[in-house]
Structures are given as C-alpha cells and as structure tokens.
Design a protein around this motif. Structure first.
Motif, PDB file in Angstrom:
ATOM      1  N   VAL A 115       0.639  -1.502   0.250  1.00  0.00           N
ATOM      2  CA  VAL A 115      -0.153  -0.215   0.449  1.00  0.00           C
ATOM      3  C   VAL A 115       1.092   1.309  -0.222  1.00  0.00           C
ATOM      4  O   VAL A 115       1.749   1.409   0.816  1.00  0.00           O
ATOM      5  CB  VAL A 115      -0.704  -0.548   1.454  1.00  0.00           C
ATOM      6  CG1 VAL A 115      -1.669   1.062   1.124  1.00  0.00           C
ATOM      7  CG2 VAL A 115      -1.655  -0.843   1.087  1.00  0.00           C
ATOM      8  N   PHE A 116       1.053   2.183  -0.860  1.00  0.00           N
ATOM      9  CA  PHE A 116       1.592   3.003  -1.149  1.00  0.00           C
ATOM     10  C   PHE A 116       0.437   4.385  -1.721  1.00  0.00           C
ATOM     11  O   PHE A 116      -0.411   4.435  -2.182  1.00  0.00           O
ATOM     12  CB  PHE A 116       2.300   3.298  -2.150  1.00  0.00           C
ATOM     13  CG  PHE A 116       1.949   3.064  -3.364  1.00  0.00           C
ATOM     14  CD1 PHE A 116       2.416   3.607  -4.510  1.00  0.00           C
ATOM     15  CD2 PHE A 116       1.572   1.861  -3.986  1.00  0.00           C
ATOM     16  CE1 PHE A 116       1.035   3.653  -5.542  1.00  0.00           C
ATOM     17  CE2 PHE A 116       0.956   1.484  -5.433  1.00  0.00           C
ATOM     18  CZ  PHE A 116       1.251   2.648  -5.983  1.00  0.00           C
ATOM     19  N   THR A 117       1.692   5.455  -1.354  1.00  0.00           N
ATOM     20  CA  THR A 117       0.393   6.937  -1.455  1.00  0.00           C
ATOM     21  C   THR A 117       1.335   7.083  -2.930  1.00  0.00           C
ATOM     22  O   THR A 117       2.984   7.403  -3.504  1.00  0.00           O
ATOM     23  CB  THR A 117       1.293   8.255  -1.066  1.00  0.00           C
ATOM     24  OG1 THR A 117       0.837   7.621   0.399  1.00  0.00           O
ATOM     25  CG2 THR A 117       0.532   9.534  -1.407  1.00  0.00           C
ATOM     26  N   ILE A 118       0.156   7.143  -3.640  1.00  0.00           N
ATOM     27  CA  ILE A 118       1.161   7.120  -5.708  1.00  0.00           C
ATOM     28  C   ILE A 118       1.734   8.815  -5.907  1.00  0.00           C
ATOM     29  O   ILE A 118       0.965   9.814  -4.914  1.00  0.00           O
ATOM     30  CB  ILE A 118       0.278   7.128  -6.413  1.00  0.00           C
ATOM     31  CG1 ILE A 118       0.505   6.281  -7.551  1.00  0.00           C
ATOM     32  CG2 ILE A 118      -1.235   7.691  -6.172  1.00  0.00           C
ATOM     33  CD1 ILE A 118      -0.295   5.930  -8.416  1.00  0.00           C
ATOM     34  N   GLN A 119       2.889   8.922  -6.356  1.00  0.00           N
ATOM     35  CA  GLN A 119       3.378  10.457  -6.897  1.00  0.00           C
ATOM     36  C   GLN A 119       2.403  10.797  -7.574  1.00  0.00           C
ATOM     37  O   GLN A 119       1.205  10.661  -8.577  1.00  0.00           O
ATOM     38  CB  GLN A 119       4.529  10.219  -7.636  1.00  0.00           C
ATOM     39  CG  GLN A 119       5.138  11.535  -7.882  1.00  0.00           C
ATOM     40  CD  GLN A 119       6.443  11.725  -8.754  1.00  0.00           C
ATOM     41  OE1 GLN A 119       6.914  10.682  -8.845  1.00  0.00           O
ATOM     42  NE2 GLN A 119       7.026  12.952  -9.153  1.00  0.00           N
ATOM     43  N   ALA A 120       1.870  12.403  -7.612  1.00  0.00           N
ATOM     44  CA  ALA A 120       0.917  12.259  -7.461  1.00  0.00           C
ATOM     45  C   ALA A 120       1.318  14.225  -8.964  1.00  0.00           C
ATOM     46  O   ALA A 120       3.163  15.297  -8.428  1.00  0.00           O
ATOM     47  CB  ALA A 120      -0.595  12.957  -6.827  1.00  0.00           C
ATOM     48  N   THR A 121       0.689  14.679  -9.596  1.00  0.00           N
ATOM     49  CA  THR A 121       1.316  15.947 -10.682  1.00  0.00           C
ATOM     50  C   THR A 121       1.137  17.208  -9.404  1.00  0.00           C
ATOM     51  O   THR A 121       1.355  18.463  -9.996  1.00  0.00           O
ATOM     52  CB  THR A 121       0.053  16.212 -11.410  1.00  0.00           C
ATOM     53  OG1 THR A 121      -1.002  16.131 -11.516  1.00  0.00           O
ATOM     54  CG2 THR A 121       0.811  15.338 -13.358  1.00  0.00           C
ATOM     55  N   GLY A 122      -0.010  16.977  -8.443  1.00  0.00           N
ATOM     56  CA  GLY A 122      -0.465  18.349  -7.190  1.00  0.00           C
ATOM     57  C   GLY A 122      -0.281  17.837  -6.117  1.00  0.00           C
ATOM     58  O   GLY A 122       0.104  17.153  -5.954  1.00  0.00           O
ATOM     59  N   SER A 123      -0.413  18.824  -5.697  1.00  0.00           N
ATOM     60  CA  SER A 123      -0.635  17.964  -4.112  1.00  0.00           C
ATOM     61  C   SER A 123      -1.358  17.387  -3.611  1.00  0.00           C
ATOM     62  O   SER A 123      -1.099  17.048  -2.084  1.00  0.00           O
ATOM     63  CB  SER A 123      -0.671  19.559  -3.187  1.00  0.00           C
ATOM     64  OG  SER A 123      -2.112  20.250  -3.927  1.00  0.00           O
ATOM     65  N   SER A 210      -4.989  17.359  -9.642  1.00  0.00           N
ATOM     66  CA  SER A 210      -4.155  16.156  -9.349  1.00  0.00           C
ATOM     67  C   SER A 210      -4.475  15.120  -9.553  1.00  0.00           C
ATOM     68  O   SER A 210      -4.830  14.459  -8.545  1.00  0.00           O
ATOM     69  CB  SER A 210      -3.814  17.262  -8.250  1.00  0.00           C
ATOM     70  OG  SER A 210      -2.464  16.557  -7.210  1.00  0.00           O
ATOM     71  N   CYS A 211      -3.469  14.630 -11.036  1.00  0.00           N
ATOM     72  CA  CYS A 211      -3.332  13.282 -11.135  1.00  0.00           C
ATOM     73  C   CYS A 211      -2.260  12.653 -11.091  1.00  0.00           C
ATOM     74  O   CYS A 211      -1.182  12.544 -10.929  1.00  0.00           O
ATOM     75  CB  CYS A 211      -3.447  14.027 -12.935  1.00  0.00           C
ATOM     76  SG  CYS A 211      -4.759  14.793 -13.565  1.00  0.00           S
ATOM     77  N   PRO A 212      -2.423  11.299 -10.965  1.00  0.00           N
ATOM     78  CA  PRO A 212      -1.888  10.445 -10.236  1.00  0.00           C
ATOM     79  C   PRO A 212      -0.470   9.733 -11.271  1.00  0.00           C
ATOM     80  O   PRO A 212      -0.956  10.191 -12.609  1.00  0.00           O
ATOM     81  CB  PRO A 212      -2.225   8.992 -10.331  1.00  0.00           C
ATOM     82  CG  PRO A 212      -3.911   9.427  -9.495  1.00  0.00           C
ATOM     83  CD  PRO A 212      -3.776  10.888 -10.894  1.00  0.00           C
ATOM     84  N   VAL A 213       0.515   9.800 -11.011  1.00  0.00           N
ATOM     85  CA  VAL A 213       2.097   9.678 -12.480  1.00  0.00           C
ATOM     86  C   VAL A 213       1.881   8.330 -12.439  1.00  0.00           C
ATOM     87  O   VAL A 213       2.129   7.978 -10.947  1.00  0.00           O
ATOM     88  CB  VAL A 213       2.770  10.183 -11.139  1.00  0.00           C
ATOM     89  CG1 VAL A 213       4.333  10.027 -12.903  1.00  0.00           C
ATOM     90  CG2 VAL A 213       3.052  11.862 -11.345  1.00  0.00           C
ATOM     91  N   PRO A 214       2.121   7.734 -13.427  1.00  0.00           N
ATOM     92  CA  PRO A 214       2.314   6.267 -13.181  1.00  0.00           C
ATOM     93  C   PRO A 214       3.633   5.766 -12.452  1.00  0.00           C
ATOM     94  O   PRO A 214       4.926   6.271 -12.938  1.00  0.00           O
ATOM     95  CB  PRO A 214       2.123   5.825 -15.295  1.00  0.00           C
ATOM     96  CG  PRO A 214       1.635   7.151 -15.552  1.00  0.00           C
ATOM     97  CD  PRO A 214       2.228   8.196 -14.910  1.00  0.00           C
ATOM     98  N   PRO A 215       3.915   4.795 -12.168  1.00  0.00           N
ATOM     99  CA  PRO A 215       4.611   4.254 -11.514  1.00  0.00           C
ATOM    100  C   PRO A 215       5.886   3.576 -12.731  1.00  0.00           C
ATOM    101  O   PRO A 215       5.486   3.154 -13.432  1.00  0.00           O
ATOM    102  CB  PRO A 215       4.753   3.274 -10.394  1.00  0.00           C
ATOM    103  CG  PRO A 215       2.370   3.496  -9.959  1.00  0.00           C
ATOM    104  CD  PRO A 215       2.290   4.338 -11.207  1.00  0.00           C
ATOM    105  N   LYS A 216       7.705   4.405 -11.950  1.00  0.00           N
ATOM    106  CA  LYS A 216       8.142   3.162 -13.426  1.00  0.00           C
ATOM    107  C   LYS A 216       8.032   2.317 -13.940  1.00  0.00           C
ATOM    108  O   LYS A 216       8.105   1.272 -15.345  1.00  0.00           O
ATOM    109  CB  LYS A 216       9.638   3.874 -13.250  1.00  0.00           C
ATOM    110  CG  LYS A 216      10.019   3.222 -12.028  1.00  0.00           C
ATOM    111  CD  LYS A 216      11.132   3.555 -11.113  1.00  0.00           C
ATOM    112  CE  LYS A 216      11.677   3.240 -10.573  1.00  0.00           C
ATOM    113  NZ  LYS A 216      12.986   3.419  -9.848  1.00  0.00           N
ATOM    114  N   GLN A 217       7.919   1.484 -13.165  1.00  0.00           N
ATOM    115  CA  GLN A 217       7.279  -0.094 -13.679  1.00  0.00           C
ATOM    116  C   GLN A 217       6.225  -0.238 -14.210  1.00  0.00           C
ATOM    117  O   GLN A 217       6.054  -0.883 -14.969  1.00  0.00           O
ATOM    118  CB  GLN A 217       7.650  -1.249 -12.319  1.00  0.00           C
ATOM    119  CG  GLN A 217       6.242  -1.187 -11.911  1.00  0.00           C
ATOM    120  CD  GLN A 217       6.891   0.346 -10.208  1.00  0.00           C
ATOM    121  OE1 GLN A 217       7.511   1.245 -10.629  1.00  0.00           O
ATOM    122  NE2 GLN A 217       5.555  -0.430  -9.189  1.00  0.00           N
TER     123      GLN A 217
END
Length: 230
Positions: A115-123, A210-217
């Motif tokens: 379970v993780f907090t996904i990187q996003a384009t906003g806050s 604020s949109c989720p950024v796809p994980p690099k994998q």
C-alpha cells in the motif's frame, strides 16, 4: 472424388502388376490425407466464425457510444474543462478502434501487495494498493503492468481497478505524463485489457487537477496507438 478414381482406373490399364500395386498404395495414401484434411479446414473456418462473433458490430457500437457519452460529459457543467474551453469544445480525440489492442492478460495476484501513496502532479495524492500484475502479449512481445486499487474507494460501490502507464507515444501523440486504463474485475485468472478504452488524465485539460503519475515499473517499451490521444 469419382473423377479422381476414374482417372486412376485409366492410368493402371496396361501397367505391370507390381506397378499397379505401388500406384494403388499411392492413391490410398492420397485419399487418406484428403479425408483427414477436410474436417480440419472446416474446424478452422468455424473458429474464425466464432472469433468474428466475439468481436462484432456490437463491440464497435459500444466503443462509439462510450466516446459520445464522454463528449457529452465534457460539455456538461461537471466537465473538467473551464467555462471558456467548454464553449469551444468539439470532442475528444481518439485513435481508430483497433482490436489488436484488445488482449487477454494473465492476472498474477499479490496476496500482500504494498500500500503506497502514489506520486501526483499536484498536492493531492491518494493511497493505492498493488493488487497484482497483468502479463500479456502484444504484437508478439511479452509485457506486464501492475494494477492498483484506490483505498479511498474501497467498499464504496462497484470496484474499479486502476492501471496508469507510460508507452512510447507519450509526449508525441499522447500526454507526456502517462495514460490511464480502468478494469472492473480481478475475479478470474485471465482479464481482458482493452487499450481502446485508454483515457487521458484530467490534468491534460485543466492544471487545477492533481493526477496520479504512473509508477516507473508501468512503462511499456512499445507504442499503444489506441484509445484517447491529443
């Protein structure tokens, strides 16, 4: 068939007994292969008919219907577009529907996925759980994508599983920050991934989102020329 046997009868007239036997054996072998190949050809045709029934006119109609509904939503008061952009909105852009981008993926469940907090384009960033990995073949090559569930939506109505990803169209024909695909079940070993249903993040149309950024994998080393584009 009768024409073939009649021709054989003419062929053996005047031949030596040894030659007749050899030719007779040759004809029997030929007839054997003719008989066994006929059902095989019929089965192949039937398989083709079955496949065409799976991907028929209804499939294309549903894709068109969904895209029309999205256009109507973008024109509505709930649209992610600003008022000024909504007034000049003419419709979302898509690649042509291509069933080669509708693939069967084998679901590899992760019992204790992180379970993780996904990187996003906003806050604002949501918490997701990694449900597993979807393994599939596209264009003869093997690929895999992780699939996630938003923990904020857990237990609230129909489940939606989220697949954010990059592909080699990003920054050229599609949004550079990635693309999204939703699926609604993980209950079976094989899942249909239909990239014709890929959509853009809302931040493509409005930077206030604020949109989720796809994980690099979840980076595909191929072009996914299907679904929504720029």
């Amino acid at each position: 068939m009768f024409h073939f046997l009649y021709s054989f009868e003419i062929l053996i007239q005047g031949s030596k007994p040894q030659v007749i036997v050899m030719r007779y054996i040759s004809v029997l072998i030929s007839l054997f292969f003719i008989i066994i190949m006929q059902p095989a050809c019929k089965d192949k045709d039937s398989a083709g008919e079955a496949e065409s029934q799976i991907i028929g006119e209804d499939y294309y109609s549903e894709i068109t219907k969904h895209r029309n509904e999205m256009d109507n939503f973008f024109r509505s008061a709930d649209s992610p577009l600003s008022d000024s952009l909504r007034k000049v909105f003419t419709g979302l852009k898509y690649y042509e529907t291509d069933t080669n981008y509708r693939v069967s993926a084998q679901f590899e469940e992760l019992k204790n996925g992180p379970v993780f907090t996904i990187q996003a384009t906003g806050s604002i960033a949501d918490t997701y759980k990694t449900m597993g990995i979807l393994n599939f073949v596209l264009g003869g090559y093997k690929y895999s994508l992780e699939v996630y569930r938003n923990q904020s939506y857990k237990g609230k109505g129909q489940e939606v599983y989220f697949i954010p990803f990059y592909d080699l169209t990003n920054g050229k024909e599609t949004y550079g920050g990635g693309r999204y695909l939703d699926i609604h079940t993980l209950a079976t070993e094989y899942i249909i991934l239909d990239f014709n249903n890929v959509y853009n993040p809302y931040c493509v149309y409005n930077h206030e989102y604020s949109c989720p950024v796809p994980p690099k994998q979840n980076s595909l080393k191929t072009e996914i020329r299907a679904g929504e584009r720029l």
